[in-house]
Design an enzyme around this catalytic site. Structure first.
Site, PDB file in Angstrom:
ATOM      1  CG  ASN A   1      -3.519  -2.328   6.940  1.00 18.33           C
ATOM      2  OD1 ASN A   1      -3.317  -1.896   5.810  1.00 18.33           O
ATOM      3  ND2 ASN A   1      -4.625  -2.962   7.275  1.00 18.33           N
TER       4      ASN A   1
ATOM      5  CE  LYS B   1      -3.906  -2.261   2.328  1.00 18.59           C
ATOM      6  NZ  LYS B   1      -4.860  -2.146   3.470  1.00 18.59           N
TER       7      LYS B   1
ATOM      8  CE1 TYR C   1      -9.331  -3.152   0.394  1.00 18.62           C
ATOM      9  CE2 TYR C   1      -8.611  -1.102  -0.626  1.00 18.62           C
ATOM     10  CZ  TYR C   1      -8.337  -2.228   0.147  1.00 18.62           C
ATOM     11  OH  TYR C   1      -7.082  -2.430   0.674  1.00 18.62           O
TER      12      TYR C   1
ATOM     13  CD  GLU D   1      -8.567  -8.847  -4.046  1.00 15.13           C
ATOM     14  OE1 GLU D   1      -9.359  -8.639  -3.110  1.00 15.13           O
ATOM     15  OE2 GLU D   1      -7.423  -9.333  -3.871  1.00 15.13           O
TER      16      GLU D   1
HETATM   17  P1  IDP Z   1      -7.789  -6.825   5.359  1.00 11.78           P
HETATM   18  O1  IDP Z   1      -6.976  -5.798   4.611  1.00 11.78           O
HETATM   19  O2  IDP Z   1      -7.046  -7.396   6.519  1.00 11.78           O
HETATM   20  O3  IDP Z   1      -8.397  -7.872   4.454  1.00 11.78           O
HETATM   21  P2  IDP Z   1     -10.448  -5.644   5.487  1.00 11.78           P
HETATM   22  O4  IDP Z   1     -11.432  -5.821   6.595  1.00 11.78           O
HETATM   23  O5  IDP Z   1     -10.736  -6.308   4.179  1.00 11.78           O
HETATM   24  O6  IDP Z   1      -9.013  -6.038   6.046  1.00 11.78           O
HETATM   25  O7  IDP Z   1     -10.322  -4.062   5.258  1.00 11.78           O
HETATM   26  C1  IDP Z   1      -9.668  -3.557   4.132  1.00 11.78           C
HETATM   27  C2  IDP Z   1      -8.810  -2.391   4.545  1.00 11.78           C
HETATM   28  O8  IDP Z   1      -9.647  -1.322   5.026  1.00 11.78           O
HETATM   29  C3  IDP Z   1      -7.884  -2.664   5.737  1.00 11.78           C
HETATM   30  O9  IDP Z   1      -6.675  -3.297   5.354  1.00 11.78           O
HETATM   31  C4  IDP Z   1      -7.649  -1.280   6.282  1.00 11.78           C
HETATM   32  O10 IDP Z   1      -6.707  -0.552   5.486  1.00 11.78           O
HETATM   33  C5  IDP Z   1      -9.018  -0.649   6.108  1.00 11.78           C
HETATM   34  N1  IDP Z   1      -9.859  -0.831   7.297  1.00 11.78           N
HETATM   35  C6  IDP Z   1     -10.485  -1.967   7.704  1.00 11.78           C
HETATM   36  N2  IDP Z   1     -11.210  -1.782   8.817  1.00 11.78           N
HETATM   37  C7  IDP Z   1     -11.069  -0.475   9.119  1.00 11.78           C
HETATM   38  C8  IDP Z   1     -11.606   0.352  10.180  1.00 11.78           C
HETATM   39  O11 IDP Z   1     -12.364  -0.089  11.048  1.00 11.78           O
HETATM   40  N3  IDP Z   1     -11.219   1.663  10.167  1.00 11.78           N
HETATM   41  C9  IDP Z   1     -10.411   2.176   9.217  1.00 11.78           C
HETATM   42  N4  IDP Z   1      -9.901   1.443   8.210  1.00 11.78           N
HETATM   43  C10 IDP Z   1     -10.208   0.136   8.157  1.00 11.78           C
END
Ligand code: IDP
Ligand code: MG
Length: 157
Positions: A126, A19, A59, A140
């Site tokens: 992250n 990212k 997404y 994807e």
């Molecule tokens: P993942 O990346 O571990 O699969 P997902 O739940 O698919 O997690 O969420 C996609 C991305 O959205 C996450 O990697 C993070 O960057 C962001 N994200 C997920 N949950 C939150 C939240 O509660 N607050 C802010 N950003 C979030």
């Protein structure tokens, strides 16, 4: 007859993204190192500035979430490195290399646990994305690497 550089549909693939925070912090090599050290094979690699349209599709399952706009802003804030990785159970394997979505909860030894930063203040950084299922991986990879796909029609909706 597929050309030799197309992905083998009989093998498992995952779409990984370094990212914008990971790319800007110079962590692309570290992410690639961990993936390769685990024995997975790189099948595609490119640097790309994702458009909001691409991220909307990438997404799609999060479109109704409260964090969706922040997520799109973050993901379009700079270049990302998109990678296609191949290997046995690579989808689960990459997810386990990545660690928990929230870097604070991610175990030490994982990419997010070792390198990710806390997002207690709304920060969503992250470092990596990895597909979460074969269906997502197919969708994807089709979005990011249409040139590698064997089934151009799939998931175009
Ligand atoms: P993942 O990346 O571990 O699969 P997902 O739940 O698919 O997690 O969420 C996609 C991305 O959205 C996450 O990697 C993070 O960057 C962001 N994200 C997920 N949950 C939150 C939240 O509660 N607050 C802010 N950003 C979030
Ligand atoms: Mg996800």
């Amino acid at each position: 007859m597929p050309t030799p550089d197309l992905l083998d549909p009989k093998k498992e693939h995952s779409l990984v993204l370094v990212k914008p925070d990971g790319f800007a912090r110079g962590l692309t090599g570290e992410v690639l190192r961990r993936i390769e050290a685990k024995g997975y094979v790189l099948k595609g690699l490119k640097i790309k500035k994702a458009t909001p349209e691409l991220l909307d599709r990438h997404y799609v399952e999060h479109k109704e979430k409260h964090f969706f706009q922040d997520l799109v802003d973050y993901m379009s804030s700079g270049p990302v490195v998109a990678i296609v990785v191949e290997g046995d159970r690579v989808i689960e394997g990459v997810r386990s290399l990545m660690g928990n979505t929230n870097p604070t909860l991610a175990a030490p030894g994982t990419i997010r646990g070792d390198l990710g930063r806390d997002w207690g203040t709304g920060n969503v950084e992250n470092i990596v994305h990895g597909s979460d299922s074969p269906l997502s991986a197919h969708r994807e990879i089709n979005l990011w690497f249409p040139e590698l796909m064997w089934d151009e029609e799939a998931d175009s909706k």
